[in-house]
Design a protein around this motif. Structure first.
Motif, PDB file in Angstrom:
ATOM      1  N   SER A   1       0.772  -1.294   0.069  1.00  0.00           N
ATOM      2  CA  SER A   1       0.162  -0.202  -0.026  1.00  0.00           C
ATOM      3  C   SER A   1       0.899   1.319  -0.017  1.00  0.00           C
ATOM      4  CB  SER A   1      -0.747   0.071   1.313  1.00  0.00           C
ATOM      5  OG  SER A   1      -0.367   0.194   2.450  1.00  0.00           O
TER       6      SER A   1
ATOM      7  N   ALA B   1      -6.801   1.109   1.418  1.00  0.00           N
ATOM      8  CA  ALA B   1      -6.804  -0.424   1.769  1.00  0.00           C
ATOM      9  C   ALA B   1      -8.325  -0.638   2.050  1.00  0.00           C
ATOM     10  CB  ALA B   1      -6.034  -1.002   2.874  1.00  0.00           C
TER      11      ALA B   1
ATOM     12  N   LYS C   1      -3.640  -0.458  -4.404  1.00  0.00           N
ATOM     13  CA  LYS C   1      -4.646  -0.509  -3.516  1.00  0.00           C
ATOM     14  C   LYS C   1      -4.636  -2.139  -2.909  1.00  0.00           C
ATOM     15  CE  LYS C   1      -9.944  -0.697  -3.704  1.00  0.00           C
ATOM     16  NZ  LYS C   1      -9.999   0.469  -2.701  1.00  0.00           N
TER      17      LYS C   1
END
Length: 233
Positions: free
Chosen positions: A26, A52, A31
């Motif tokens: 991340s 996230a 993502k």
């Protein structure tokens, strides 16, 4: 393959190695979708991550696997990397006649091997449509040699290792799908506390090695002590 602008699903992503993967990936501009059985732990993990989300569920249960795969591919159609990290391990003394070795082995084989095959099969039709996709299976240094403390866990990871090689061979002519395998040694996590995990390497070291491997298209990812077994690959 690219190491940014991916959408990455990580099973067992609320703690330990899985959470370390989520943090590393991340932070690099991906993502991340973390999965775990405990909703509270998932929500706590999300507080440590950027960009996230979480999908709660137990991948060792067939009904949950089907639901998670459907939710993942419909709500996040851009998902292109799957990290099969969730696992189960039990101290299993084969010399103890009162020990239910088979029951422990069944849970390990179901979680560490059969469930991974089934979940992978559920998401494969989606992954092969992506321009740049990967499946990452987390096995163990134990695939190279079992031990008396975790004999059936080692066997389950050895099975996953051979499946991963077969999966890689099956898609070797597909340039858009790569299959990686990570071989962690003892890692300092709650998961490994019972077997002396405090003496292991940090989860972030495993995450760093995977990130470098993705950059270099290095499909076998040896970490720490497992590097001494490079000649066995």
């Amino acid at each position: 393959m690219k190491t940014t602008n991916n959408t990455i699903f990580i099973s067992g992503g609320s703690a330990g190695i899985g959470l370390a993967f989520a943090k590393k990936l991340s932070a690099a501009g991906n993502k991340v979708i973390i999965n775990g059985r405990n909703e509270e732990r998932l929500q706590n993990a999300l507080k440590e991550l950027d960009n996230a989300v979480a999908i709660q569920g137990d991948l060792s249960v067939a009904e949950d696997r089907i639901r998670i795969a459907k939710e993942l591919t419909t709500q996040y159609p851009e998902v292109n990397i799957i990290i099969n990290n969730a696992g189960a391990a039990f101290m299993n003394d084969l010399s103890d006649s009162k020990n239910n070795a088979a029951e422990k082995a069944f849970q390990e084989i179901n979680t560490n091997y059969l469930s991974v095959i089934d979940f992978t099969q559920l998401v494969l039709p989606h992954l092969i449509q992506q321009k740049d996709a990967a499946i990452v299976n987390i096995t163990s240094i134990a695939v190279f040699r079992g031990n008396k403390y975790l004999p059936t866990y080692s066997a389950s990871k050895a099975a996953l290792h051979l499946y991963t090689q077969g999966l890689r061979d099956s898609f070797e002519e597909n340039p858009n799908l790569n299959v990686y395998e990570v071989y962690p040694p003892l890692v300092n996590t709650e998961f490994s506390a019972e077997i002396g995990g405090a003496n292991g390497i940090s989860p972030s070291e495993v995450a760093d090695e995977l990130f470098l491997a993705l950059e270099k298209n290095q499909f076998d990812v040896l970490v720490g002590e497992s590097k001494k077994f490079a000649d066995k690959l």
